[in-house]
Design a protein around this motif. Sequence first.
Motif, PDB file in Angstrom:
ATOM      1  N   ALA A   3       0.832  -1.269   0.293  1.00 52.96           N
ATOM      2  CA  ALA A   3       0.009   0.194  -0.429  1.00 52.96           C
ATOM      3  C   ALA A   3       0.924   0.898  -0.072  1.00 52.96           C
ATOM      4  O   ALA A   3       0.642   1.460  -0.683  1.00 52.96           O
ATOM      5  CB  ALA A   3      -0.618  -0.072   0.738  1.00 52.96           C
ATOM      6  N   THR A   7       0.440   4.682  -3.087  1.00 51.94           N
ATOM      7  CA  THR A   7       0.483   5.253  -2.165  1.00 51.94           C
ATOM      8  C   THR A   7       1.208   6.138  -2.623  1.00 51.94           C
ATOM      9  O   THR A   7       0.511   7.808  -3.763  1.00 51.94           O
ATOM     10  CB  THR A   7      -0.081   5.677  -0.353  1.00 51.94           C
ATOM     11  OG1 THR A   7      -0.592   5.066  -0.156  1.00 51.94           O
ATOM     12  CG2 THR A   7      -0.174   6.877  -0.391  1.00 51.94           C
ATOM     13  N   PRO A  14      -4.855   6.556   1.669  1.00 53.99           N
ATOM     14  CA  PRO A  14      -6.052   5.877   1.348  1.00 53.99           C
ATOM     15  C   PRO A  14      -6.304   5.888   2.794  1.00 53.99           C
ATOM     16  O   PRO A  14      -6.179   6.097   4.001  1.00 53.99           O
ATOM     17  CB  PRO A  14      -5.416   3.489   1.171  1.00 53.99           C
ATOM     18  CG  PRO A  14      -3.868   4.475   2.304  1.00 53.99           C
ATOM     19  CD  PRO A  14      -3.357   5.631   1.583  1.00 53.99           C
ATOM     20  N   VAL A  17      -5.609   0.214   4.450  1.00 52.79           N
ATOM     21  CA  VAL A  17      -5.208  -1.168   4.038  1.00 52.79           C
ATOM     22  C   VAL A  17      -4.908  -2.897   5.126  1.00 52.79           C
ATOM     23  O   VAL A  17      -5.436  -2.368   5.983  1.00 52.79           O
ATOM     24  CB  VAL A  17      -3.818  -0.600   3.914  1.00 52.79           C
ATOM     25  CG1 VAL A  17      -3.189   0.980   2.968  1.00 52.79           C
ATOM     26  CG2 VAL A  17      -3.047   0.031   5.226  1.00 52.79           C
ATOM     27  N   HIS A  33      -2.256  -8.054  -0.697  1.00 50.26           N
ATOM     28  CA  HIS A  33      -2.548  -6.595  -0.489  1.00 50.26           C
ATOM     29  C   HIS A  33      -3.792  -6.286  -1.366  1.00 50.26           C
ATOM     30  O   HIS A  33      -3.804  -5.640  -1.772  1.00 50.26           O
ATOM     31  CB  HIS A  33      -1.195  -5.521  -0.678  1.00 50.26           C
ATOM     32  CG  HIS A  33      -0.148  -5.914  -0.205  1.00 50.26           C
ATOM     33  ND1 HIS A  33       0.582  -6.533   0.675  1.00 50.26           N
ATOM     34  CD2 HIS A  33       1.553  -6.219  -0.646  1.00 50.26           C
ATOM     35  CE1 HIS A  33       1.876  -6.903   0.996  1.00 50.26           C
ATOM     36  NE2 HIS A  33       2.473  -6.742   0.050  1.00 50.26           N
ATOM     37  N   GLU A  34      -4.754  -4.828   0.088  1.00 53.94           N
ATOM     38  CA  GLU A  34      -4.975  -3.766  -0.321  1.00 53.94           C
ATOM     39  C   GLU A  34      -4.911  -2.446  -0.060  1.00 53.94           C
ATOM     40  O   GLU A  34      -5.056  -2.417   1.421  1.00 53.94           O
ATOM     41  CB  GLU A  34      -6.298  -4.382   0.100  1.00 53.94           C
ATOM     42  CG  GLU A  34      -7.096  -5.990  -0.569  1.00 53.94           C
ATOM     43  CD  GLU A  34      -8.331  -6.980   0.122  1.00 53.94           C
ATOM     44  OE1 GLU A  34      -8.750  -5.816   0.856  1.00 53.94           O
ATOM     45  OE2 GLU A  34      -8.526  -7.198  -0.464  1.00 53.94           O
ATOM     46  N   TRP A  35      -5.572  -1.117  -1.286  1.00 57.07           N
ATOM     47  CA  TRP A  35      -4.881  -0.085  -0.637  1.00 57.07           C
ATOM     48  C   TRP A  35      -7.005  -0.313  -1.348  1.00 57.07           C
ATOM     49  O   TRP A  35      -7.607  -0.541  -2.177  1.00 57.07           O
ATOM     50  CB  TRP A  35      -4.173  -0.074  -1.805  1.00 57.07           C
ATOM     51  CG  TRP A  35      -3.875   1.650  -1.565  1.00 57.07           C
ATOM     52  CD1 TRP A  35      -2.936   2.327  -1.422  1.00 57.07           C
ATOM     53  CD2 TRP A  35      -4.748   2.718  -2.663  1.00 57.07           C
ATOM     54  NE1 TRP A  35      -3.053   3.995  -1.482  1.00 57.07           N
ATOM     55  CE2 TRP A  35      -4.289   4.079  -1.890  1.00 57.07           C
ATOM     56  CE3 TRP A  35      -6.470   3.040  -2.661  1.00 57.07           C
ATOM     57  CZ2 TRP A  35      -4.421   5.791  -2.414  1.00 57.07           C
ATOM     58  CZ3 TRP A  35      -6.475   4.163  -3.180  1.00 57.07           C
ATOM     59  CH2 TRP A  35      -5.701   5.225  -3.359  1.00 57.07           C
TER      60      TRP A  35
END
Length: 139
Positions: A3, A7, A14, A17, A33-35
Amino acid sequence: MPATEITARLGIEPDEVTVRGSRLARPPRPVAHEWRVVCRKPGLTVDEQMARIIDRLFGHAERIGALAVELDRVDGDSGTGRLQVVRIFEHPEGATSPVDGLEKHSEQHRLLGWHLDARTLEFLRLTRAELDVDEYADG
């Protein structure tokens, strides 16, 4: 891609995350991974919630789309970008006024129904995002 790098590449902070494997290492959960940029304000229609997210991100849409293409190429997959709508109906507030000769069922929730306007469709196109809609009822 972590993240922090997303960014830096997008120039947007975000709201949330997640880190791949932060809950379980084998098999990794979450799997990636998540944003995320989110709108969790209750009482808004889906249209209003999507508009709030798109207003924040529209100026960055082409960069988001380019990054999604890059990540899809690296992962050998598609669907990196996603506009996700999750609704939970907790308190049905049916309406009784007729619309075009039809009447809402007394149990129908007041926030049912939504549409995709041209700006939302353009945002999805520019970001190469998929639209994912999940709806749940409580009670």
